[in-house]
Design an enzyme around this catalytic site. Structure first.
Site, PDB file in Angstrom:
ATOM      1  N   THR A  96      20.978   1.264  -1.819  1.00  0.00           N
ATOM      2  CA  THR A  96      19.538   1.104  -1.600  1.00  0.00           C
ATOM      3  C   THR A  96      18.833   2.429  -1.843  1.00  0.00           C
ATOM      4  O   THR A  96      19.319   3.487  -1.438  1.00  0.00           O
ATOM      5  CB  THR A  96      19.237   0.598  -0.181  1.00  0.00           C
ATOM      6  OG1 THR A  96      19.723  -0.743  -0.052  1.00  0.00           O
ATOM      7  CG2 THR A  96      17.742   0.592   0.108  1.00  0.00           C
ATOM      8  N   PHE A 152      15.577   4.634  -1.081  1.00  0.00           N
ATOM      9  CA  PHE A 152      14.499   4.817  -0.116  1.00  0.00           C
ATOM     10  C   PHE A 152      13.503   5.839  -0.658  1.00  0.00           C
ATOM     11  O   PHE A 152      13.851   6.678  -1.509  1.00  0.00           O
ATOM     12  CB  PHE A 152      15.047   5.313   1.224  1.00  0.00           C
ATOM     13  CG  PHE A 152      16.023   4.371   1.872  1.00  0.00           C
ATOM     14  CD1 PHE A 152      15.586   3.397   2.758  1.00  0.00           C
ATOM     15  CD2 PHE A 152      17.380   4.450   1.594  1.00  0.00           C
ATOM     16  CE1 PHE A 152      16.483   2.518   3.354  1.00  0.00           C
ATOM     17  CE2 PHE A 152      18.287   3.577   2.179  1.00  0.00           C
ATOM     18  CZ  PHE A 152      17.833   2.610   3.062  1.00  0.00           C
TER      19      PHE A 152
END
Length: 282
Positions: free
Chosen positions: A173, A175
């Site tokens: 992921t 960010f």
């Protein structure tokens, strides 16, 4: 310094925020909108929110709020490996489970495992993986499980019954750190993956070759676009804005002239900043 993050405690976003801001006060927020609101209001100087997952793609809410809050910019990106685990209350058994809770992204990223092993058990969306784990810990009388991370299992005293249930091993992921300042975040303790510029571009009107005209601004300058994604303006079918990443450090003449040329063709440009990308630990 106060740093907002998509909570609650033990969310993947907190794990990212804790590595990016190990010495600062972290403030959990109930939603991505609340993270943007905390920065806008001044309740937090910065916020950490998810932008993209390697399996499920872009977090559309983050893009939408970047567009809706032009005062908020990007200071850095950070990439973290993601591992999902299935967990239950220690007083329950997996054979009793009647429903599985988690964030929609986590359920999607674990879809094949859950479908193969727990096909008959309904899946329920929750605001975050950590919130799902917390709910399981506080409701032992309800026969439910959660998909969340190791930190959440430790924090809420849950038993992990299946580890690493994500469908793809390379699950990461991305960010971003957002703020109203124009600072560029840096951290010598983290590995730097590269540097890029981010911008939101809205075409002046829908006409043949409009997007090609915008892309040509970067193409003839040999500026590499690592990402281009469209999002609806929510003003009608066919109306979009575009999120674009340009690889490389900022160069005043090259980048500056590209922005001026975009403005000359009446494209609306919100420059989000030039920033570094870092690698985090899972």
């Amino acid at each position: 310094m106060k740093i907002a993050f998509l909570g609650p405690h033990a969310s993947f976003t907190q794990l990212a925020a804790a590595q990016l801001f190990p010495d600062d006060e972290l403030l959990p927020q109930a939603s991505i909108l609340d993270c943007f609101g905390a920065v806008e209001s001044g309740d937090a100087l910065k916020a950490v929110v998810p932008l993209e997952n390697s399996i499920e793609g872009t977090v559309s809410m983050t893009l939408d709020y970047l567009y809706k809050t032009p005062s908020v910019k990007i200071e850095a990106e950070a990439v973290m490996p993601i591992a999902h685990h299935l967990m239950i209350h220690p007083e329950n058994s997996i054979e009793e489970i009647e429903k599985i809770y988690s964030h929609p992204q986590a359920l999607a990223q674990s879809f094949h495992f859950l479908d193969n092993h727990y096909k008959e058990i309904p899946k329920q969306d929750f605001s975050s993986t950590a919130a799902a784990a917390k709910f399981v810990s506080e409701n032992k009388e309800v026969k439910i499980a959660a998909v969340a991370n190791q930190f959440a299992a430790n924090l809420y005293g849950l038993n992990i019954v299946n580890r690493n249930i994500q469908d793809f091993e390379q699950n990461h992921t991305r960010f971003i750190i957002i703020s109203k300042q124009q600072n560029k975040y840096d951290n010598s303790q983290l590995e730097t993956l590269g540097e890029k510029s981010g911008m939101l571009i809205t075409l002046p009107e829908d006409h043949p070759g409009g997007l090609h005209q915008v892309l040509s601004v970067f193409a003839w300058r040999k500026m590499n676009l690592s990402k281009i994604e469209s999002r609806t303006l929510k003003t009608g079918l066919g109306n979009y804005f575009f999120f674009i990443n340009v690889e490389g450090p900022w160069e005043d003449v090259l980048h500056g002239n590209a922005l001026k040329e975009l403005e000359s063709i009446n494209a609306d440009v919100d420059f989000l900043g030039n920033y570094k990308e870092f690698l985090l630990e899972s």
